[in-house]
Design a protein around this motif. Sequence first.
Motif, PDB file in Angstrom:
ATOM      1  N   GLY A  82       0.904  -1.398   0.227  1.00 16.08           N
ATOM      2  CA  GLY A  82      -0.511   0.129  -0.316  1.00 16.08           C
ATOM      3  C   GLY A  82       0.839   0.935  -0.025  1.00 16.08           C
ATOM      4  N   LEU A  83       2.594   1.674   0.762  1.00 20.63           N
ATOM      5  CA  LEU A  83       3.063   2.270   0.955  1.00 20.63           C
ATOM      6  C   LEU A  83       3.118   2.828  -0.530  1.00 20.63           C
ATOM      7  CD1 LEU A  83       4.157   1.788   4.235  1.00 20.63           C
ATOM      8  CD2 LEU A  83       3.097   3.899   3.369  1.00 20.63           C
ATOM      9  N   ALA A  84       3.609   1.500  -0.996  1.00 19.55           N
ATOM     10  CA  ALA A  84       4.343   1.680  -2.916  1.00 19.55           C
ATOM     11  C   ALA A  84       3.227   2.413  -3.579  1.00 19.55           C
ATOM     12  CB  ALA A  84       5.013   0.491  -2.746  1.00 19.55           C
ATOM     13  N   ALA A  85       2.608   1.511  -3.489  1.00 19.86           N
ATOM     14  CA  ALA A  85       1.287   1.979  -4.239  1.00 19.86           C
ATOM     15  C   ALA A  85       0.832   3.659  -4.437  1.00 19.86           C
ATOM     16  CB  ALA A  85      -0.008   1.015  -4.636  1.00 19.86           C
ATOM     17  N   GLY A  86       0.497   3.664  -2.944  1.00 17.53           N
ATOM     18  CA  GLY A  86       0.051   5.457  -2.891  1.00 17.53           C
ATOM     19  C   GLY A  86       1.472   6.397  -3.686  1.00 17.53           C
ATOM     20  N   VAL A  87       2.504   5.921  -2.983  1.00 22.49           N
ATOM     21  CA  VAL A  87       3.759   6.856  -2.857  1.00 22.49           C
ATOM     22  C   VAL A  87       3.370   7.414  -4.328  1.00 22.49           C
ATOM     23  CG1 VAL A  87       6.522   7.342  -3.307  1.00 22.49           C
ATOM     24  CG2 VAL A  87       5.503   6.437  -1.577  1.00 22.49           C
ATOM     25  N   LEU A  88       3.554   6.008  -5.272  1.00 23.45           N
ATOM     26  CA  LEU A  88       3.345   6.281  -7.327  1.00 23.45           C
ATOM     27  C   LEU A  88       2.098   6.638  -7.232  1.00 23.45           C
ATOM     28  CD1 LEU A  88       4.482   2.365  -7.957  1.00 23.45           C
ATOM     29  CD2 LEU A  88       6.132   4.973  -8.328  1.00 23.45           C
ATOM     30  N   LEU A  89       1.362   6.800  -6.646  1.00 29.96           N
ATOM     31  CA  LEU A  89      -0.273   7.782  -6.921  1.00 29.96           C
ATOM     32  C   LEU A  89       0.115   9.004  -6.635  1.00 29.96           C
ATOM     33  CD1 LEU A  89      -2.622   5.202  -5.860  1.00 29.96           C
ATOM     34  CD2 LEU A  89      -3.127   5.651  -8.201  1.00 29.96           C
ATOM     35  N   GLY A  90       0.210   9.286  -5.620  1.00 36.98           N
ATOM     36  CA  GLY A  90       0.750  10.923  -5.460  1.00 36.98           C
ATOM     37  C   GLY A  90       1.619  11.012  -6.495  1.00 36.98           C
ATOM     38  N   TRP A  91       2.635  10.543  -6.695  1.00 40.22           N
ATOM     39  CA  TRP A  91       4.109  11.234  -7.509  1.00 40.22           C
ATOM     40  C   TRP A  91       3.068  11.519  -9.284  1.00 40.22           C
ATOM     41  CZ3 TRP A  91       8.555   7.697  -6.890  1.00 40.22           C
ATOM     42  CH2 TRP A  91       9.831   8.116  -5.595  1.00 40.22           C
ATOM     43  N   PHE A  92       1.950  10.400  -9.427  1.00 43.42           N
ATOM     44  CA  PHE A  92       1.488  10.124 -10.802  1.00 43.42           C
ATOM     45  C   PHE A  92       0.524  11.594 -10.851  1.00 43.42           C
ATOM     46  CE2 PHE A  92      -2.545   9.587 -13.187  1.00 43.42           C
ATOM     47  CZ  PHE A  92      -1.713   9.551 -14.480  1.00 43.42           C
TER      48      PHE A  92
END
Length: 97
Positions: A82-92
Amino acid sequence: MSYPPDGPYGYGYSEPTPWAAGIMVVAIVAVLTACGVYAFSAALAEVHPVVAVLVNLVAVGGAAPTAWRWRFAPVTRWVIAGLAAGVLLGWFSLIFG
């Protein structure tokens, strides 16, 4: 690296993976992380965009080795995903939003 048939922790038994609960944890952690990354990075970008990029890279670079070591732990693997996906979503959302 190969693990014994009972998993990397050697408990002697293998439990079924709780997919429904795990995916819910991933989704909730991803949304919360994406909101935090977006808000913090947007505030830093108002100061200077390079500062926002550097702080994000240092934070991810510092957390990545610990997350990599925890990736097989039974409960924390869902949080790490979830952290990895959230960081990628935030950057996107910062780049394309």
